[in-house]
Motif scaffolding. Structure first.
Motif, PDB file in Angstrom:
ATOM      1  N   ASN A  49     -24.613  19.524   0.380  1.00  0.00           N
ATOM      2  CA  ASN A  49     -23.822  18.679  -0.609  1.00  0.00           C
ATOM      3  C   ASN A  49     -22.595  19.431  -1.195  1.00  0.00           C
ATOM      4  OD1 ASN A  49     -26.993  17.615  -1.852  1.00  0.00           O
ATOM      5  ND2 ASN A  49     -25.766  16.664  -0.504  1.00  0.00           N
ATOM      6  N   GLY A  50     -21.534  18.722  -1.099  1.00  0.00           N
ATOM      7  CA  GLY A  50     -20.467  19.093  -1.976  1.00  0.00           C
ATOM      8  C   GLY A  50     -19.557  19.867  -0.846  1.00  0.00           C
ATOM      9  N   GLY A  52     -17.645  19.202   1.518  1.00  0.00           N
ATOM     10  CA  GLY A  52     -16.569  18.820   2.134  1.00  0.00           C
ATOM     11  C   GLY A  52     -16.589  17.800   3.043  1.00  0.00           C
ATOM     12  N   LYS A  53     -17.832  17.755   3.371  1.00  0.00           N
ATOM     13  CA  LYS A  53     -17.968  16.680   4.927  1.00  0.00           C
ATOM     14  C   LYS A  53     -17.414  15.377   4.739  1.00  0.00           C
ATOM     15  CE  LYS A  53     -22.382  16.938   4.642  1.00  0.00           C
ATOM     16  NZ  LYS A  53     -22.720  17.598   3.582  1.00  0.00           N
ATOM     17  N   THR A  54     -17.703  14.634   3.602  1.00  0.00           N
ATOM     18  CA  THR A  54     -17.162  13.470   3.560  1.00  0.00           C
ATOM     19  C   THR A  54     -15.472  13.345   3.295  1.00  0.00           C
ATOM     20  OG1 THR A  54     -19.295  12.757   2.606  1.00  0.00           O
ATOM     21  CG2 THR A  54     -17.190  11.357   2.195  1.00  0.00           C
ATOM     22  N   THR A  55     -15.120  14.444   2.730  1.00  0.00           N
ATOM     23  CA  THR A  55     -13.896  14.476   2.455  1.00  0.00           C
ATOM     24  C   THR A  55     -13.094  14.578   3.626  1.00  0.00           C
ATOM     25  OG1 THR A  55     -14.057  15.446   0.218  1.00  0.00           O
ATOM     26  CG2 THR A  55     -11.883  15.942   1.218  1.00  0.00           C
TER      27      THR A  55
ATOM     28  N   ARG B 291     -13.458   4.441  -4.743  1.00  0.00           N
ATOM     29  CA  ARG B 291     -13.885   4.749  -5.938  1.00  0.00           C
ATOM     30  C   ARG B 291     -14.297   3.412  -6.707  1.00  0.00           C
ATOM     31  NH1 ARG B 291     -11.682   9.944  -7.861  1.00  0.00           N
ATOM     32  NH2 ARG B 291     -11.935   9.241  -9.855  1.00  0.00           N
TER      33      ARG B 291
HETATM   34  N1  LIG Z   1     -12.697  11.569  -5.512  1.00  0.00           N
HETATM   35  C1  LIG Z   1     -12.897  12.709  -5.889  1.00  0.00           C
HETATM   36  N2  LIG Z   1     -12.378  13.072  -6.876  1.00  0.00           N
HETATM   37  C2  LIG Z   1     -12.681  14.524  -7.281  1.00  0.00           C
HETATM   38  N3  LIG Z   1     -13.438  15.294  -6.769  1.00  0.00           N
HETATM   39  C3  LIG Z   1     -14.005  14.957  -5.615  1.00  0.00           C
HETATM   40  C4  LIG Z   1     -13.966  13.426  -5.068  1.00  0.00           C
HETATM   41  N4  LIG Z   1     -14.627  13.489  -4.087  1.00  0.00           N
HETATM   42  C5  LIG Z   1     -15.166  14.507  -3.689  1.00  0.00           C
HETATM   43  N5  LIG Z   1     -14.828  15.420  -4.398  1.00  0.00           N
HETATM   44  C6  LIG Z   1     -15.183  16.861  -4.744  1.00  0.00           C
HETATM   45  O1  LIG Z   1     -14.855  17.416  -3.481  1.00  0.00           O
HETATM   46  C7  LIG Z   1     -15.955  18.229  -2.953  1.00  0.00           C
HETATM   47  C8  LIG Z   1     -16.516  17.879  -1.650  1.00  0.00           C
HETATM   48  O2  LIG Z   1     -17.128  16.484  -1.945  1.00  0.00           O
HETATM   49  P1  LIG Z   1     -17.494  15.967  -0.484  1.00  0.00           P
HETATM   50  O3  LIG Z   1     -18.011  14.490  -0.884  1.00  0.00           O
HETATM   51  O4  LIG Z   1     -16.346  15.996   0.499  1.00  0.00           O
HETATM   52  O5  LIG Z   1     -18.596  16.635  -0.115  1.00  0.00           O
HETATM   53  P2  LIG Z   1     -20.050  16.554   1.227  1.00  0.00           P
HETATM   54  O6  LIG Z   1     -20.098  17.460   2.115  1.00  0.00           O
HETATM   55  O7  LIG Z   1     -19.726  15.106   1.592  1.00  0.00           O
HETATM   56  O8  LIG Z   1     -21.180  16.355   0.096  1.00  0.00           O
HETATM   57  P3  LIG Z   1     -22.689  15.499   0.372  1.00  0.00           P
HETATM   58  O9  LIG Z   1     -23.464  16.106   1.477  1.00  0.00           O
HETATM   59  O10 LIG Z   1     -22.956  15.500  -1.066  1.00  0.00           O
HETATM   60  O11 LIG Z   1     -21.889  14.078   0.754  1.00  0.00           O
HETATM   61  C9  LIG Z   1     -17.172  18.224  -3.957  1.00  0.00           C
HETATM   62  O12 LIG Z   1     -17.076  19.158  -5.061  1.00  0.00           O
HETATM   63  C10 LIG Z   1     -16.884  16.779  -4.918  1.00  0.00           C
HETATM   64  O13 LIG Z   1     -17.168  17.044  -6.010  1.00  0.00           O
END
Ligand SMILES: Nc1ncnc2c1ncn2[C@@H]1O[C@H](COP(=O)(O)OP(=O)(O)OP(=O)(O)O)[C@@H](O)[C@H]1O
Ligand SMILES: [Mg+2]
Lengths: 335, 295
Positions: A49-50, A52-55, B291
């Protein structure tokens, strides 16, 4: 080379608006990601989690602008040519329930086919076919608000495949699905990829097994960085000379796992407390190191309840790269 | 990139606007007409506009001691009836951003589809326009039938009416696009903003009282609001002598008003697409497209 996805020094920084007391902060979600996914690959992004995958998926699907660097999908720049990218991609994120609840399953899907310019007749055929595969044909005329969360997610997955994209992005497609449904989805993904060698699919997951079973190549990502990128077999081969033990012991009390790591021949130790017991995953450079681990444990009055030698898994690869297990990484991120 | 056999061909880039509008209007229609119960549908589409008008009628009656023959009454009644379009079209277009992002949570999927998002928003507003027309018609019919609003169909200036109505609806839709674009950037309190805008416009657009009633220093507000000109044109075309009884816009001829309305419509059309471009860019920069605010 024919690249479906190409990124170069791709970075994303989120500006976090501080409240009245705190100043605004910056959060680096992705730093300098260089990634090449070939056309025809089933590519996995694996990370806690966190990570950066979704980003990364949001950037590649034109929903989010990169802060710096370049990202190209199907040959087009996501930032400057989103209108070229969009007809060629689709995306599904799992673990959320969305959909126009007042439309039936068929109507929801049909409407999206319209947005993609798919003729009605072809759309209806595909809808029927796809719903059959995910065993939802009997729900075709159910309002999507009346579906369970899992079924709605399956509908959403069908929406992704319906448009037969060149590059498909699945963000945790099996999150929240039961075992059987997850299996359906994985089988379907595999079949869809096999049916046409030109299709490319990028999926994120934090299920090791899913990445291992499904993906041609996997990038392990943590803290916004790609730590390793290779086939699952090659990644595991790095640990081939290592020996891996799963050891169930009585609670560690004051013993720190780091103390075990300091022993000669012990490469990495990850630790997970369970009620009344603890599980240690030991990556050892050689078999002999097990003796000193056992000695230290018995010296601290810790009992060994179960011991298993096993083949390296992607989980071990992760531990080896990051220094702790995925679960530990996640509690770090949340804490 | 060479075309590859077997892969679904990328959606055609021609005809995007047409198919976007059609599918969006279809969706809007499904949402608007989604009343499982015909009785509720009836109440919603008939009773609601009428009760809005009724409140106005009662207030008017109390204040003026029942002077329904005064041209002022027809002025107010028509203004209020046509104002239904403002709520329907302006908020209908802009609201889609909030609905899709926060209630259906589908905005991101619409966004990554090969559609023109502004056209999508306008399409969603189209259904509201259709249902709004029904409400306007019912309200005016009730006024003529029960309250002697002096509408004579043979005296209506139909060409003026048709042109004014069309221009005005386009203008309202484009104002909705401006507002909806801004809403892309407002994650919290976006719904509050929509209501504030509609409320302010209601007061100052001459819908429920002539601008000349406002204190002198407030009147310019009314002249800035494009809706004022549109409502005046509709009144003039429908019941000529009523509009003539109030001097607010009497310095303008029909043609002049029409030219002003056409100019404003063109202005808002350009503005709508420019503001959308800017807000779209900003929203992707900030990551606002998926969002959700906490209601
Ligand atoms: N809209 C946003 N504004 C600020 N910070 C964000 C935003 N979206 C994501 N983050 C931060 O960016 C980082 C990466 O988030 P992301 O959602 O890409 O992770 P992930 O790998 O998809 O995690 P997960 O397995 O929980 O889905 C995290 O620290 C998150 O808190
Ligand atoms: Mg995620």
């Amino acid at each position: 080379m024919d690249l479906a996805i190409h990124t170069e020094k791709l970075a994303r920084v989120y500006k976090l608006r501080g409240n009245k007391k705190e100043a605004a902060k910056e959060l680096v979600a992705l730093r300098d990601i260089n990634l090449d996914v070939r056309r025809g690959e089933l590519f996995g992004l694996l990370g806690p989690n966190g990570a950066g995958k979704t980003t990364l998926i949001k950037i590649l699907t034109t929903l989010l602008a990169p802060s710096s660097g370049v990202a190209r999908v199907a040959g087009y720049d996501v930032a400057s040519e989103p209108e070229k990218v969009r007809p060629r991609i689709n995306m599904v994120s799992g673990g959320e329930s969305s959909g126009y609840g007042l439309l039936t399953v068929r109507e929801n899907l049909w409407m999206f086919a319209q947005f993609y310019g798919i003729p009605s007749k072809l759309a209806n055929e595909r809808i029927k076919q796809l719903l059959d595969i995910v065993r939802m044909s009997d729900r075709m005329n159910t309002k999507s608000s009346d579906l369970s969360t899992g079924l709605r997610q399956k509908m959403n997955i069908v929406r992704g495949f319906l448009t037969d994209p060149e590059v498909l992005f699945l963000d945790e497609p099996t999150l929240g699905l039961d075992v059987e449904a997850s299996l359906d989805v994985r089988n379907f993904v595999r079949g869809w990829m096999e049916a046409n060698p030109d299709r490319t699919l990028l999926l994120t997951t934090h299920y090791m097994v899913e990445a291992d079973e499904l993906c041609d190549r996997v990038a392990i990502i943590n803290g916004g960085q790609v730590l390793a990128c290779d086939t699952p077999a090659n990644l595991k081969r790095q640990l081939q000379s290592d020996v891996i033990y799963r050891m169930e012991v009585s609670p560690l009390n004051d013993l720190q796992p780091e103390a075990l790591e300091a022993l000669g021949g012990v490469r990495k130790v990850s630790h997970e407390a369970q009620d009344g017991a603890a599980v240690l995953e030991l990556i050892l450079a050689e078999d002999d190191a097990l003796g000193s681990v056992v000695n230290m444990l018995t010296g601290k009055d810790i009992h060994i309840l179960n011991l298993q030698k096993r083949e390296p898994s992607l989980e071990d690869v992760f531990v080896n790269l990051v220094g702790h297990s995925m679960k530990e990484a996640e509690s770090d991120a949340n804490g | 990139m060479q075309a590859t056999q077997g892969i679904g061909k990328p959606a055609k880039e021609r005809g995007v606007s047409g198919r976007t509008f059609r599918a969006a209007a279809w969706l809007g229609w499904q949402i608007e007409s989604n009343w499982a119960d015909p009785l509720i549908f009836f109440i919603y589409s008939v009773i609601k506009p009428l009760s809005g008008a009724a409140i106005l009628v009662v207030m008017y009656s109390v204040i003026t001691n029942g002077a329904f023959d005064d041209p002022m009454f027809a002025y107010i009644y028509l203004g209020n009836a046509f104002y239904i379009y403002v709520a329907a079209v302006l908020t209908g277009v802009s609201w889609t951003v909030i609905d899709d992002r926060e209630i259906y949570r589908m905005l991101k999927y619409i966004y990554i589809a090969p559609v023109h998002v502004p056209v999508y928003l306008l399409g969603r507003g189209f259904a509201k326009f259709a249902f709004g027309s029904l409400a306007v018609f019912i309200t005016i019919a009730a006024g003529v039938y029960f309250l002697n609003v002096p509408l004579d169909l043979s005296l209506v200036n139909w060409p003026l009416f048709a042109v004014s109505l069309t221009l005005g609806i386009v203008m309202l839709a484009m104002m909705g696009l401006v507002l909806g674009s801004v809403m892309l950037l407002i994650v919290n309190n976006a719904n509050f903003m929509g209501e504030a805008v509609a409320g302010a416009l209601y007061l100052f657009s001459g819908a429920v009282f002539p601008l000349s009633i406002l204190p002198g220093w407030l009147q310019p507000v009314g002249y800035i609001i494009p809706i004022s000109y549109w409502l005046e044109l509709l009144r003039r075309s429908v019941i000529g002598q009523v509009a003539e009884s109030f001097p607010t816009f009497s310095q303008f001829s029909d043609i002049q008003l029409l030219a002003i309305l056409a100019g404003l419509t063109a202005l808002f059309t350009v503005l709508g697409f420019v503001v959308f471009r800017y807000c779209d860019h900003q929203a992707r920069e900030k990551g606002y497209l998926d969002r959700y605010s906490n209601f």
